[in-house]
Write a protein that holds these residues in place. Structure first.
Motif, short mmCIF file in Angstrom:
data_model
loop_
_atom_site.label_atom_id
_atom_site.label_comp_id
_atom_site.label_asym_id
_atom_site.label_seq_id
_atom_site.Cartn_x
_atom_site.Cartn_y
_atom_site.Cartn_z
N THR A 88 0.96 -0.76 -0.06
CA THR A 88 0.06 0.21 0.13
C THR A 88 1.02 1.25 -0.17
O THR A 88 0.56 2.30 -0.76
CB THR A 88 -0.54 0.63 1.08
N ALA A 89 1.95 1.09 0.42
CA ALA A 89 2.93 2.15 0.74
C ALA A 89 3.69 2.06 -0.09
O ALA A 89 5.43 2.77 -0.50
CB ALA A 89 4.09 2.71 2.00
N SER A 90 4.56 1.57 -1.32
CA SER A 90 5.02 0.92 -2.36
C SER A 90 4.16 1.19 -3.48
O SER A 90 5.45 -0.24 -4.23
CB SER A 90 5.96 -0.43 -1.96
N GLY A 91 3.64 1.77 -3.74
CA GLY A 91 3.01 1.76 -5.37
C GLY A 91 2.08 0.94 -6.42
O GLY A 91 1.43 1.45 -6.72
N LEU A 92 1.24 0.29 -4.67
CA LEU A 92 0.06 -0.03 -5.25
C LEU A 92 -0.96 0.84 -4.84
O LEU A 92 -1.64 1.26 -3.83
CB LEU A 92 -0.32 -1.45 -4.16
N GLU A 127 -1.32 8.69 -3.31
CA GLU A 127 0.80 8.59 -3.94
C GLU A 127 0.83 7.63 -2.79
O GLU A 127 0.20 8.00 -1.44
CB GLU A 127 0.91 10.06 -3.78
N PRO A 128 1.80 6.66 -2.81
CA PRO A 128 2.21 6.30 -1.69
C PRO A 128 3.40 6.82 -0.42
O PRO A 128 3.22 6.36 0.44
CB PRO A 128 3.08 5.15 -2.91
N LYS A 129 3.31 7.63 -0.65
CA LYS A 129 4.50 9.04 0.53
C LYS A 129 2.98 9.22 1.63
O LYS A 129 3.09 9.03 2.53
CB LYS A 129 5.45 10.37 -0.21
N VAL A 130 1.99 9.35 0.76
CA VAL A 130 1.04 10.07 1.88
C VAL A 130 0.38 8.85 2.51
O VAL A 130 0.03 8.55 3.90
CB VAL A 130 -0.39 10.34 0.68
N PHE A 382 9.78 7.37 -2.72
CA PHE A 382 10.74 6.84 -2.34
C PHE A 382 12.40 7.73 -2.73
O PHE A 382 13.25 6.76 -4.21
CB PHE A 382 10.73 5.71 -4.02
N PRO A 383 12.34 8.10 -2.55
CA PRO A 383 13.37 9.50 -2.62
C PRO A 383 14.52 8.06 -2.77
O PRO A 383 15.97 8.59 -3.21
CB PRO A 383 13.76 10.59 -2.08
N GLU A 384 15.07 7.40 -1.69
CA GLU A 384 16.31 6.37 -1.06
C GLU A 384 16.59 5.59 -2.85
O GLU A 384 17.78 5.56 -2.78
CB GLU A 384 15.74 5.81 -0.11
N THR A 385 15.36 4.78 -3.55
CA THR A 385 15.57 4.49 -4.56
C THR A 385 15.68 5.51 -5.58
O THR A 385 15.19 4.66 -6.41
CB THR A 385 14.80 2.62 -4.10
N GLY A 386 15.52 6.75 -5.37
CA GLY A 386 15.93 6.79 -7.29
C GLY A 386 14.46 6.94 -8.06
O GLY A 386 14.40 6.82 -8.72
N GLY A 387 13.53 6.70 -7.22
CA GLY A 387 11.71 6.51 -7.65
C GLY A 387 10.97 5.42 -8.50
O GLY A 387 9.94 5.55 -8.48
N TRP A 388 12.52 4.63 -7.53
CA TRP A 388 11.51 3.32 -7.60
C TRP A 388 11.35 2.52 -6.42
O TRP A 388 12.28 3.03 -5.05
CB TRP A 388 13.21 2.04 -8.22
N PRO A 389 9.81 1.99 -6.60
CA PRO A 389 9.55 1.31 -4.84
C PRO A 389 10.38 -0.05 -4.08
O PRO A 389 10.98 -0.66 -5.48
CB PRO A 389 8.36 0.31 -5.23
N HIS A 390 10.96 0.08 -3.48
CA HIS A 390 11.46 -0.78 -2.53
C HIS A 390 10.97 -1.76 -2.22
O HIS A 390 11.58 -2.53 -2.35
CB HIS A 390 11.26 -0.29 -0.78
N GLN A 391 9.23 -2.48 -2.26
CA GLN A 391 8.86 -3.67 -1.85
C GLN A 391 8.10 -3.93 -3.48
O GLN A 391 7.65 -3.73 -4.23
CB GLN A 391 7.93 -3.42 -0.74
N LEU A 392 9.35 -5.19 -3.18
CA LEU A 392 8.38 -6.84 -4.48
C LEU A 392 7.14 -6.85 -3.64
O LEU A 392 6.84 -6.75 -2.81
CB LEU A 392 9.21 -7.68 -4.62
N TYR A 393 6.28 -6.42 -5.33
CA TYR A 393 4.79 -7.61 -5.32
C TYR A 393 4.89 -8.40 -5.11
O TYR A 393 4.93 -9.74 -6.07
CB TYR A 393 4.40 -6.88 -6.09
N ILE A 394 4.69 -9.34 -3.56
CA ILE A 394 4.59 -10.91 -3.49
C ILE A 394 2.91 -11.05 -3.65
O ILE A 394 2.17 -11.13 -2.38
CB ILE A 394 5.38 -11.11 -2.36
#
Length: 550
Positions: A88-92, A127-130, A382-394
């Protein structure tokens, strides 16, 4: 989850501004994306004494921890990664809910918090950051103790009760009650609770949609595409991404789980747009099949017709060849952390490589390349990873086997259980599990999308193990269900609902000194209803509650 139209940390500092200033053909990979890297032991490892120990800060884990604190008891939340909120906080950002009327309690409160942020009554598109900020606020306000980057190492039991869980850091947590809210079911597995990985055969639970499944037209190749390295020559071998393994027979069980991907957040707002990076290990041959598919006249790998907020869109898999890294995840559920890191990196390379290919490869028509380059990763996510989500969708990993297994029969309401702790409402849905050759043509296998049924109840017995195996554990995420039933249940709001219900039962089990399997359901039901959980479907369908067709 499927989209009929797909929807669309490690400090950056000054490097981020240089990265943003580059032309569309970005040749520098973003900051490192990692699932797992060994960490040094904590200098002063501590033993956490609490009432409820929750492993996994997914929405299910957050719902459990917050509810336990609201009931006046202590709760500790231990998370494998560096962020709260799971997918929910990583792109979905476009929540799959099926029918909003099925969502109550803390879950509904969460979506109303998001709505307040956007000046709306509630928001299921965000938005994920929200979302992450909302989760942080909820656990802070509740007083939940949170420890990040805690990788489960071992579980100590006394008979059929968990006594303590120990992290790689050296920290440990002791409690009378535990919740496994991880997507993988790692705590459940180390506690020696029975589980299943892969697809059961239809015969196992007398189902029709489980096991190997050919025939659904969605997310497959719409035209003939030659699968061989040298077109027309089977002896030349298969293109990359196509499996040579026997695909199995319709309805047979196997070890395969539905495909994973990253739910990318994209933007076409120039001032907030980072160009797609070329990943280390980029291999253009991984996309030859896609090049042939586009040449055959099909360009549907990036349907971006479902906006979120502020010029952003949630990009999911769509069509025959898209963001799902089909068939490359089957070792994940039971894999150790190093195995998962390898699979994680393969998914990063595949999906970043896909976007690079579509933006730059001369086999892609210039019109398509230009269209893709109008989109990029958002600078402000996702500023830590250049705009890419940190969580793989398992999407699916281990699934517990309890005294009650949720099946296709529950989803379509042929079977209804009396001990309801939440409702589910989404289509029975599975992404593809393998890409194979049949009759000389390439095709995907495993896609299922069968819906049209109203919300249905989830049994309390599906979130607790067999008493003989563990008397003080709840599993609201990797719950007891068949592959195809899990495809409907596995939605983020449902996990939050079940987490809240699990914590309510845990508090009762503590107060009455009972195994979780023996909690009084009438008392549990009364408290769940008092706390706003939706436990009954009254049969009235409101158009505004239904998810928009895709």
């Amino acid at each position: 989850m499927h989209r009929r139209l797909a929807r669309v940390g490690l400090g950056l500092c000054a490097a981020l501004h240089a990265f943003a200033a580059r032309p569309a053909a970005q040749t520098v990979a973003p900051p490192a994306l990692r699932y797992y890297a060994p960490l040094p032991p904590a200098a002063n490892p501590k033993v956490i004494e609490t009432d409820l120990c929750v492993y996994g800060a997914t929405p299910g884990g957050i719902g459990a921890a917050v509810q336990m604190r609201r009931l006046g008891k202590r709760a500790a939340l231990l998370e494998f990664g560096r962020h709260l909120g799971g997918m929910t906080a990583s792109g979905l950002g476009r929540t799959d809910f099926g029918n909003k009327a099925a969502i109550g309690g803390i879950a509904r409160e969460f979506y109303r918090r998001l709505g307040r942020h956007y000046g709306e009554e509630e928001s299921f598109y965000f938005e994920p950051k929200v979302a992450e900020q909302a989760f942080q606020d909820m656990v802070r306000e509740a007083g939940v103790e949170v420890l990040l980057e805690q990788r489960l190492q071992s579980v100590r039991k006394d008979g059929n009760r968990i006594v303590e869980i120990v992290m790689e850091s050296g920290h440990s947590c002791r409690a009378p009650m535990f919740v496994d809210a991880s997507y993988e079911g790692d705590l459940m597995a180390k506690a020696k609770v029975s589980y299943h990985v892969g697809r059961e055969g239809n015969a196992t639970y007398d189902e029709t949609l489980n096991g190997v499944f050919f025939g659904h037209p969605s997310h497959n190749f719409k035209v003939f595409v030659d699968p061989y390295v040298v077109e027309g020559d089977a002896k030349s071998g298969l293109l990359k991404g196509i499996s040579a393994d026997p695909p199995g027979r319709q309805g047979d069980g196997d070890h395969r789980v539905q495909a994973y991907n990253f739910r990318l957040l994209l933007t076409n707002v120039p001032e907030n747009r980072l160009p797609f990076p070329k990943p280390n290990g980029y291999d253009p041959d991984r996309y030859t099949l896609l090049a042939r598919y586009i040449k055959a006249g099909i360009w549907d790998a990036m349907n971006l017709n479902w906006p979120l907020k502020n010029g952003k869109t949630d990009l999911n898999n769509f069509g025959g060849f898209s963001t799902d890294n089909i068939g490359r995840n089957h070792e994940w559920p039971d894999g150790d952390y190093a195995t998962r890191e390898r699979i994680f990196q393969d998914h990063v390379t595949y999906q970043q490589g896909l976007l690079w290919f579509l933006s730059n490869d001369e086999r892609v028509p210039e019109k398509v390349r230009q269209e893709v380059r109008t989109w990029g990763l958002p600078k402000d996510e996702f500023p830590e990873t250049g705009g890419w989500p940190h969580q793989l969708y398992i999407r699916e990993a281990r699934r517990m086997i309890g005294d009650l297994v949720m099946t296709e029969h529950h989803c379509v309401r042929r079977r209804l259980e009396p001990d309801v702790v939440g409702l589910a409402a989404y289509t029975m849905d599975s992404h593809n599990c393998q890409r194979v050759v049949r009759a000389g043509r390439v095709m995907n296998e495993g896609n299922v999308e069968v819906g049209g049924f109203p919300p249905y109840p989830i049994s309390y017995r599906a979130i607790v193990p067999r008493e003989s195996e563990c008397a003080n554990l709840f599993v609201p995420v990797g719950l007891s269900s068949s592959h195809i039933a899990y495809g409907s249940i596995r939605m983020e709001p449902v996990f939050m609902v079940l987490g809240q219900s699990a914590a309510t039962a845990a508090a009762m089990a503590i107060d009455e000194r009972l195994p979780v399997q023996r909690v009084s359901y009438p008392k549990l039901r009364a408290r769940l209803l008092a706390d706003g959980q939706a436990l009954e479907w009254i049969g009235t369908v409101r158009k505004e509650d239904l998810e928009q067709p895709r």
